[in-house]
Scaffold this motif. Structure first.
Motif, PDB file in Angstrom:
ATOM      1  N   ASP A   1      -3.658   5.602  11.977  1.00  0.00           N
ATOM      2  CA  ASP A   1      -2.468   5.030  12.613  1.00  0.00           C
ATOM      3  C   ASP A   1      -2.358   3.571  12.185  1.00  0.00           C
ATOM      4  N   TYR A   2      -1.471   3.279  11.253  1.00  0.00           N
ATOM      5  CA  TYR A   2      -1.379   1.921  10.706  1.00  0.00           C
ATOM      6  C   TYR A   2      -0.923   0.901  11.732  1.00  0.00           C
ATOM      7  N   SER A   3      -0.184   1.331  12.755  1.00  0.00           N
ATOM      8  CA  SER A   3       0.214   0.362  13.789  1.00  0.00           C
ATOM      9  C   SER A   3      -0.996  -0.061  14.626  1.00  0.00           C
ATOM     10  N   THR A   4      -1.920   0.857  14.865  1.00  0.00           N
ATOM     11  CA  THR A   4      -3.160   0.525  15.575  1.00  0.00           C
ATOM     12  C   THR A   4      -4.007  -0.426  14.740  1.00  0.00           C
ATOM     13  N   VAL A   5      -4.111  -0.150  13.446  1.00  0.00           N
ATOM     14  CA  VAL A   5      -4.875  -1.024  12.541  1.00  0.00           C
ATOM     15  C   VAL A   5      -4.262  -2.422  12.525  1.00  0.00           C
TER      16      VAL A   5
ATOM     17  N   ARG B   1     -14.285   1.526  12.246  1.00  0.00           N
ATOM     18  CA  ARG B   1     -13.437   2.041  13.326  1.00  0.00           C
ATOM     19  C   ARG B   1     -12.608   3.260  12.945  1.00  0.00           C
ATOM     20  N   HIS B   2     -12.509   3.545  11.662  1.00  0.00           N
ATOM     21  CA  HIS B   2     -11.644   4.643  11.205  1.00  0.00           C
ATOM     22  C   HIS B   2     -12.417   5.518  10.217  1.00  0.00           C
ATOM     23  N   PRO B   3     -13.107   6.534  10.717  1.00  0.00           N
ATOM     24  CA  PRO B   3     -13.981   7.349   9.872  1.00  0.00           C
ATOM     25  C   PRO B   3     -13.276   8.118   8.757  1.00  0.00           C
ATOM     26  N   ASN B   4     -11.980   8.339   8.873  1.00  0.00           N
ATOM     27  CA  ASN B   4     -11.247   9.036   7.808  1.00  0.00           C
ATOM     28  C   ASN B   4     -11.062   8.162   6.571  1.00  0.00           C
ATOM     29  N   VAL B   5     -11.117   6.852   6.734  1.00  0.00           N
ATOM     30  CA  VAL B   5     -10.883   5.924   5.619  1.00  0.00           C
ATOM     31  C   VAL B   5     -12.123   5.878   4.731  1.00  0.00           C
ATOM     32  N   GLN B   6     -11.935   6.176   3.446  1.00  0.00           N
ATOM     33  CA  GLN B   6     -13.052   6.200   2.489  1.00  0.00           C
ATOM     34  C   GLN B   6     -13.237   4.877   1.761  1.00  0.00           C
ATOM     35  N   ALA B   7     -12.154   4.126   1.614  1.00  0.00           N
ATOM     36  CA  ALA B   7     -12.213   2.808   0.974  1.00  0.00           C
ATOM     37  C   ALA B   7     -11.086   1.962   1.543  1.00  0.00           C
ATOM     38  N   CYS B   8     -11.326   0.670   1.590  1.00  0.00           N
ATOM     39  CA  CYS B   8     -10.338  -0.237   2.165  1.00  0.00           C
ATOM     40  C   CYS B   8     -10.266  -1.507   1.314  1.00  0.00           C
ATOM     41  N   THR B   9      -9.057  -1.946   1.056  1.00  0.00           N
ATOM     42  CA  THR B   9      -8.814  -3.208   0.366  1.00  0.00           C
ATOM     43  C   THR B   9      -7.985  -4.092   1.277  1.00  0.00           C
ATOM     44  N   ILE B  10      -8.416  -5.337   1.420  1.00  0.00           N
ATOM     45  CA  ILE B  10      -7.647  -6.317   2.179  1.00  0.00           C
ATOM     46  C   ILE B  10      -7.351  -7.501   1.273  1.00  0.00           C
ATOM     47  N   GLU B  11      -6.099  -7.912   1.290  1.00  0.00           N
ATOM     48  CA  GLU B  11      -5.667  -9.115   0.574  1.00  0.00           C
ATOM     49  C   GLU B  11      -5.103 -10.083   1.606  1.00  0.00           C
ATOM     50  N   ILE B  12      -5.576 -11.318   1.558  1.00  0.00           N
ATOM     51  CA  ILE B  12      -5.121 -12.353   2.482  1.00  0.00           C
ATOM     52  C   ILE B  12      -4.412 -13.429   1.677  1.00  0.00           C
ATOM     53  N   GLU B  13      -3.196 -13.788   2.093  1.00  0.00           N
ATOM     54  CA  GLU B  13      -2.439 -14.872   1.469  1.00  0.00           C
ATOM     55  C   GLU B  13      -2.321 -16.024   2.462  1.00  0.00           C
ATOM     56  N   LYS B  14      -2.515 -17.229   1.962  1.00  0.00           N
ATOM     57  CA  LYS B  14      -2.374 -18.436   2.791  1.00  0.00           C
ATOM     58  C   LYS B  14      -1.357 -19.351   2.102  1.00  0.00           C
ATOM     59  N   PRO B  15      -0.091 -19.262   2.513  1.00  0.00           N
ATOM     60  CA  PRO B  15       0.976 -19.991   1.823  1.00  0.00           C
ATOM     61  C   PRO B  15       0.811 -21.511   1.820  1.00  0.00           C
ATOM     62  N   ALA B  16       0.249 -22.088   2.872  1.00  0.00           N
ATOM     63  CA  ALA B  16       0.161 -23.550   2.983  1.00  0.00           C
ATOM     64  C   ALA B  16      -1.094 -24.132   2.324  1.00  0.00           C
ATOM     65  N   ALA B  17      -1.870 -23.328   1.641  1.00  0.00           N
ATOM     66  CA  ALA B  17      -3.163 -23.786   1.126  1.00  0.00           C
ATOM     67  C   ALA B  17      -3.050 -24.804  -0.005  1.00  0.00           C
ATOM     68  N   ILE B  18      -2.087 -24.623  -0.893  1.00  0.00           N
ATOM     69  CA  ILE B  18      -1.978 -25.476  -2.074  1.00  0.00           C
ATOM     70  C   ILE B  18      -0.527 -25.941  -2.189  1.00  0.00           C
TER      71      ILE B  18
ATOM     72  N   VAL C   1      -2.748   4.725   2.534  1.00  0.00           N
ATOM     73  CA  VAL C   1      -1.946   4.312   3.680  1.00  0.00           C
ATOM     74  C   VAL C   1      -2.100   2.803   3.738  1.00  0.00           C
ATOM     75  N   GLY C   2      -0.987   2.081   3.905  1.00  0.00           N
ATOM     76  CA  GLY C   2      -1.114   0.636   3.825  1.00  0.00           C
ATOM     77  C   GLY C   2      -0.215  -0.143   4.764  1.00  0.00           C
ATOM     78  N   ILE C   3      -0.537  -1.406   4.850  1.00  0.00           N
ATOM     79  CA  ILE C   3       0.241  -2.387   5.610  1.00  0.00           C
ATOM     80  C   ILE C   3       0.506  -3.530   4.646  1.00  0.00           C
ATOM     81  N   ARG C   4       1.762  -3.896   4.486  1.00  0.00           N
ATOM     82  CA  ARG C   4       2.119  -4.936   3.524  1.00  0.00           C
ATOM     83  C   ARG C   4       2.514  -6.222   4.248  1.00  0.00           C
ATOM     84  N   ARG C   5       1.766  -7.291   3.984  1.00  0.00           N
ATOM     85  CA  ARG C   5       2.071  -8.655   4.430  1.00  0.00           C
ATOM     86  C   ARG C   5       2.267  -8.768   5.943  1.00  0.00           C
TER      87      ARG C   5
END
Length: 121
Positions: A56-60, A90-107, A6-10
């Motif tokens: 609930d991805y909207s809650t996340v 906060r979400h006991p059903n989640v077994q693994a989580c990956t987060i990717e952060i993009e910072k457009p103004a960095a370079i 289950v994911g959230i994109r950008r």
């Protein structure tokens, strides 16, 4: 164990982020993508749909956005490391989580900088 994603994109977050003096004053956009691995086969047992077997991805999304804005991080790495821990706590059903952060103004000469972190239970 079977798992799905289950994911959230950008997710666009407007916040104070960075080490440089001007970054501590002026907000900028970052993008947060989240992948959560879990077994959600129970969501559709016996023709009854039940969100309690998933996340609930909207809650996340709302929680992560508010948390990032409140904390005003200096490092993208901190957001990724602490964000994965926050979701797992906060979400006991989640077994693994990956987060990717993009910072457009960095370079200036690139479309941005990014970090990615995966945490398992």
């Amino acid at each position: 164990m079977n798992t799905g994603t289950v994911g959230i994109r950008r997710l666009k977050v407007y916040t104070i982020v960075g080490l440089l003096p001007h970054e501590r004053i002026h907000k900028q956009h970052i993008y947060v993508s989240i992948e959560m691995q879990l077994d959600y086969t129970g969501c559709s047992l016996n023709t009854v749909e039940d969100l309690s077997y998933s996340v609930d991805y909207s809650t996340v999304a709302s929680d992560i956005e508010q948390w990032i804005q409140k904390c005003q991080f200096e490092l993208l790495e901190s957001i990724a490391l602490l964000g994965t821990k926050r979701i797992l706590d906060r979400h006991p059903n989640v077994q693994a989580c990956t987060i990717e952060i993009e910072k457009p103004a960095a370079i200036e000469m690139a479309t941005g900088a990014w970090v990615r972190w995966t945490q398992e239970r």
